[in-house]
Design a protein around this motif. Structure first.
Motif, PDB file in Angstrom:
ATOM      1  N   THR A 127      11.927  85.097  23.018  1.00  0.00           N
ATOM      2  CA  THR A 127      12.958  85.779  23.804  1.00  0.00           C
ATOM      3  C   THR A 127      14.360  85.387  23.369  1.00  0.00           C
ATOM      4  OG1 THR A 127      12.912  84.115  25.554  1.00  0.00           O
ATOM      5  CG2 THR A 127      11.501  86.034  25.845  1.00  0.00           C
ATOM      6  N   LEU A 128      14.520  84.184  22.816  1.00  0.00           N
ATOM      7  CA  LEU A 128      15.848  83.761  22.359  1.00  0.00           C
ATOM      8  C   LEU A 128      16.420  84.736  21.335  1.00  0.00           C
ATOM      9  CD1 LEU A 128      15.360  79.907  22.037  1.00  0.00           C
ATOM     10  CD2 LEU A 128      17.032  81.063  23.481  1.00  0.00           C
ATOM     11  N   CYS A 129      15.600  85.168  20.401  1.00  0.00           N
ATOM     12  CA  CYS A 129      16.058  86.124  19.389  1.00  0.00           C
ATOM     13  C   CYS A 129      16.058  87.549  19.926  1.00  0.00           C
ATOM     14  CB  CYS A 129      15.171  86.066  18.152  1.00  0.00           C
ATOM     15  SG  CYS A 129      15.208  84.517  17.303  1.00  0.00           S
ATOM     16  N   ASP A 130      14.968  87.925  20.576  1.00  0.00           N
ATOM     17  CA  ASP A 130      14.806  89.308  21.035  1.00  0.00           C
ATOM     18  C   ASP A 130      15.891  89.732  22.005  1.00  0.00           C
ATOM     19  OD1 ASP A 130      12.545  89.511  19.505  1.00  0.00           O
ATOM     20  OD2 ASP A 130      11.139  89.474  21.181  1.00  0.00           O
ATOM     21  N   LYS A 131      16.190  88.906  22.974  1.00  0.00           N
ATOM     22  CA  LYS A 131      17.105  89.296  24.047  1.00  0.00           C
ATOM     23  C   LYS A 131      18.573  89.048  23.741  1.00  0.00           C
ATOM     24  CE  LYS A 131      13.860  90.356  27.106  1.00  0.00           C
ATOM     25  NZ  LYS A 131      13.733  91.559  27.857  1.00  0.00           N
ATOM     26  N   THR A 132      18.869  88.182  22.771  1.00  0.00           N
ATOM     27  CA  THR A 132      20.278  87.895  22.454  1.00  0.00           C
ATOM     28  C   THR A 132      20.782  88.676  21.246  1.00  0.00           C
ATOM     29  OG1 THR A 132      19.784  85.991  21.030  1.00  0.00           O
ATOM     30  CG2 THR A 132      20.077  85.551  23.393  1.00  0.00           C
ATOM     31  N   GLY A 133      19.912  89.501  20.659  1.00  0.00           N
ATOM     32  CA  GLY A 133      20.321  90.267  19.481  1.00  0.00           C
ATOM     33  C   GLY A 133      20.247  89.470  18.198  1.00  0.00           C
ATOM     34  N   GLY A 134      19.570  88.344  18.236  1.00  0.00           N
ATOM     35  CA  GLY A 134      19.443  87.498  17.057  1.00  0.00           C
ATOM     36  C   GLY A 134      18.300  87.930  16.157  1.00  0.00           C
ATOM     37  N   ILE A 135      18.073  87.160  15.127  1.00  0.00           N
ATOM     38  CA  ILE A 135      16.984  87.440  14.188  1.00  0.00           C
ATOM     39  C   ILE A 135      16.115  86.199  14.040  1.00  0.00           C
ATOM     40  CG2 ILE A 135      18.249  89.196  12.895  1.00  0.00           C
ATOM     41  CD1 ILE A 135      18.690  87.042  10.733  1.00  0.00           C
ATOM     42  N   ALA A 136      14.881  86.416  13.680  1.00  0.00           N
ATOM     43  CA  ALA A 136      13.972  85.321  13.349  1.00  0.00           C
ATOM     44  C   ALA A 136      13.474  85.561  11.929  1.00  0.00           C
ATOM     45  CB  ALA A 136      12.799  85.270  14.317  1.00  0.00           C
ATOM     46  N   VAL A 137      13.708  84.599  11.061  1.00  0.00           N
ATOM     47  CA  VAL A 137      13.273  84.703   9.673  1.00  0.00           C
ATOM     48  C   VAL A 137      12.291  83.571   9.428  1.00  0.00           C
ATOM     49  CG1 VAL A 137      13.986  84.660   7.253  1.00  0.00           C
ATOM     50  CG2 VAL A 137      15.497  85.640   8.973  1.00  0.00           C
ATOM     51  N   THR A 138      11.082  83.922   9.070  1.00  0.00           N
ATOM     52  CA  THR A 138      10.073  82.906   8.769  1.00  0.00           C
ATOM     53  C   THR A 138       9.537  83.132   7.368  1.00  0.00           C
ATOM     54  OG1 THR A 138       8.281  84.231   9.691  1.00  0.00           O
ATOM     55  CG2 THR A 138       9.377  82.693  11.185  1.00  0.00           C
ATOM     56  N   ALA A 155      14.729  80.790  30.369  1.00  0.00           N
ATOM     57  CA  ALA A 155      15.933  80.349  31.078  1.00  0.00           C
ATOM     58  C   ALA A 155      17.065  80.080  30.090  1.00  0.00           C
ATOM     59  CB  ALA A 155      15.633  79.102  31.900  1.00  0.00           C
ATOM     60  N   LEU A 156      16.740  79.494  28.955  1.00  0.00           N
ATOM     61  CA  LEU A 156      17.732  79.239  27.914  1.00  0.00           C
ATOM     62  C   LEU A 156      18.286  80.560  27.372  1.00  0.00           C
ATOM     63  CD1 LEU A 156      18.921  76.742  26.546  1.00  0.00           C
ATOM     64  CD2 LEU A 156      17.149  76.941  24.806  1.00  0.00           C
ATOM     65  N   THR A 157      17.427  81.561  27.268  1.00  0.00           N
ATOM     66  CA  THR A 157      17.844  82.888  26.832  1.00  0.00           C
ATOM     67  C   THR A 157      18.872  83.468  27.792  1.00  0.00           C
ATOM     68  OG1 THR A 157      15.710  83.316  25.773  1.00  0.00           O
ATOM     69  CG2 THR A 157      17.032  85.241  26.355  1.00  0.00           C
ATOM     70  N   GLN A 158      18.616  83.363  29.092  1.00  0.00           N
ATOM     71  CA  GLN A 158      19.564  83.885  30.083  1.00  0.00           C
ATOM     72  C   GLN A 158      20.900  83.160  30.004  1.00  0.00           C
ATOM     73  OE1 GLN A 158      19.159  86.690  31.836  1.00  0.00           O
ATOM     74  NE2 GLN A 158      17.265  86.820  30.674  1.00  0.00           N
ATOM     75  N   ARG A 159      20.876  81.862  29.748  1.00  0.00           N
ATOM     76  CA  ARG A 159      22.132  81.115  29.581  1.00  0.00           C
ATOM     77  C   ARG A 159      22.896  81.602  28.353  1.00  0.00           C
ATOM     78  NH1 ARG A 159      20.861  74.912  29.637  1.00  0.00           N
ATOM     79  NH2 ARG A 159      23.080  74.865  29.151  1.00  0.00           N
ATOM     80  N   ALA A 160      22.186  81.858  27.255  1.00  0.00           N
ATOM     81  CA  ALA A 160      22.834  82.346  26.035  1.00  0.00           C
ATOM     82  C   ALA A 160      23.428  83.735  26.254  1.00  0.00           C
ATOM     83  CB  ALA A 160      21.832  82.370  24.877  1.00  0.00           C
ATOM     84  N   ILE A 161      22.711  84.588  26.987  1.00  0.00           N
ATOM     85  CA  ILE A 161      23.199  85.938  27.274  1.00  0.00           C
ATOM     86  C   ILE A 161      24.484  85.860  28.085  1.00  0.00           C
ATOM     87  CG2 ILE A 161      22.727  88.036  28.603  1.00  0.00           C
ATOM     88  CD1 ILE A 161      19.733  87.603  27.792  1.00  0.00           C
ATOM     89  N   LYS A 162      24.493  85.044  29.127  1.00  0.00           N
ATOM     90  CA  LYS A 162      25.686  84.913  29.970  1.00  0.00           C
ATOM     91  C   LYS A 162      26.875  84.362  29.199  1.00  0.00           C
ATOM     92  CE  LYS A 162      23.261  84.520  34.335  1.00  0.00           C
ATOM     93  NZ  LYS A 162      22.826  83.645  35.416  1.00  0.00           N
TER      94      LYS A 162
END
Length: 146
Positions: A69-80, A40-47
């Motif tokens: 999904t926050l990174c995958d769907k918003t075009g972000g990156i995850a660095v670990t 749900a937070l991902t959808q808010r970020a997309i909008k």
């Protein structure tokens, strides 16, 4: 902000220090409540046209599985990485915030792609870090792929 979410709808671990750190078996059980919260937070970020990047360490402990999904769907990156002061982590962080000769970030965000097709074709999806804007038209297939 640091550490795993320990309360609320995005909770991935308990607050007690004596509780065991999550392992792969715990992650495989899938925390449905937290996953739905982050979706749900991902959808808010997309909008809102926002990109979410996550810089963290210890992949299993802070909830990246649920936050994915926050990174995958918003075009972000995850660095670990295991340590924030490792050279790989520093180089990646610098590259993300690298600027061009005009002082602008080199990455582009909130881009929109329009596809126009002949009436015989329909679009079903796309490859890459992008998300549908859910705009229906005769050119959009009923079957979503990707």
């Amino acid at each position: 902000m640091g550490g795993p979410c320990t309360f609320g709808p995005g909770k991935v671990v308990g607050i007690k220090l004596e509780d065991m750190i999550r392992n792969w078996v715990d992650i495989q059980k899938n925390n449905e409540f937290a996953s739905k919260f982050y979706q749900a937070l991902t959808q808010r970020a997309i909008k809102a046209g926002q990109t979410v990047d996550i810089f963290a360490f210890t992949l299993d402990q802070f909830g990246l599985h649920e936050m994915r999904t926050l990174c995958d769907k918003t075009g972000g990156i995850a660095v670990t990485n295991e340590m924030f002061d490792s050279q790989n982590f520093k180089d990646t962080y610098r590259k993300v915030f690298d600027k061009n000769e005009n002082g602008e970030l080199r990455y582009g965000f909130c881009g929109e792609t329009s596809i126009h097709l002949s009436k015989e074709l329909k679009i079903s999806g796309a490859i890459g870090p992008c998300t549908s804007l859910k705009k229906g038209s005769p050119m959009v297939s009923d079957t979503e792929i990707g």
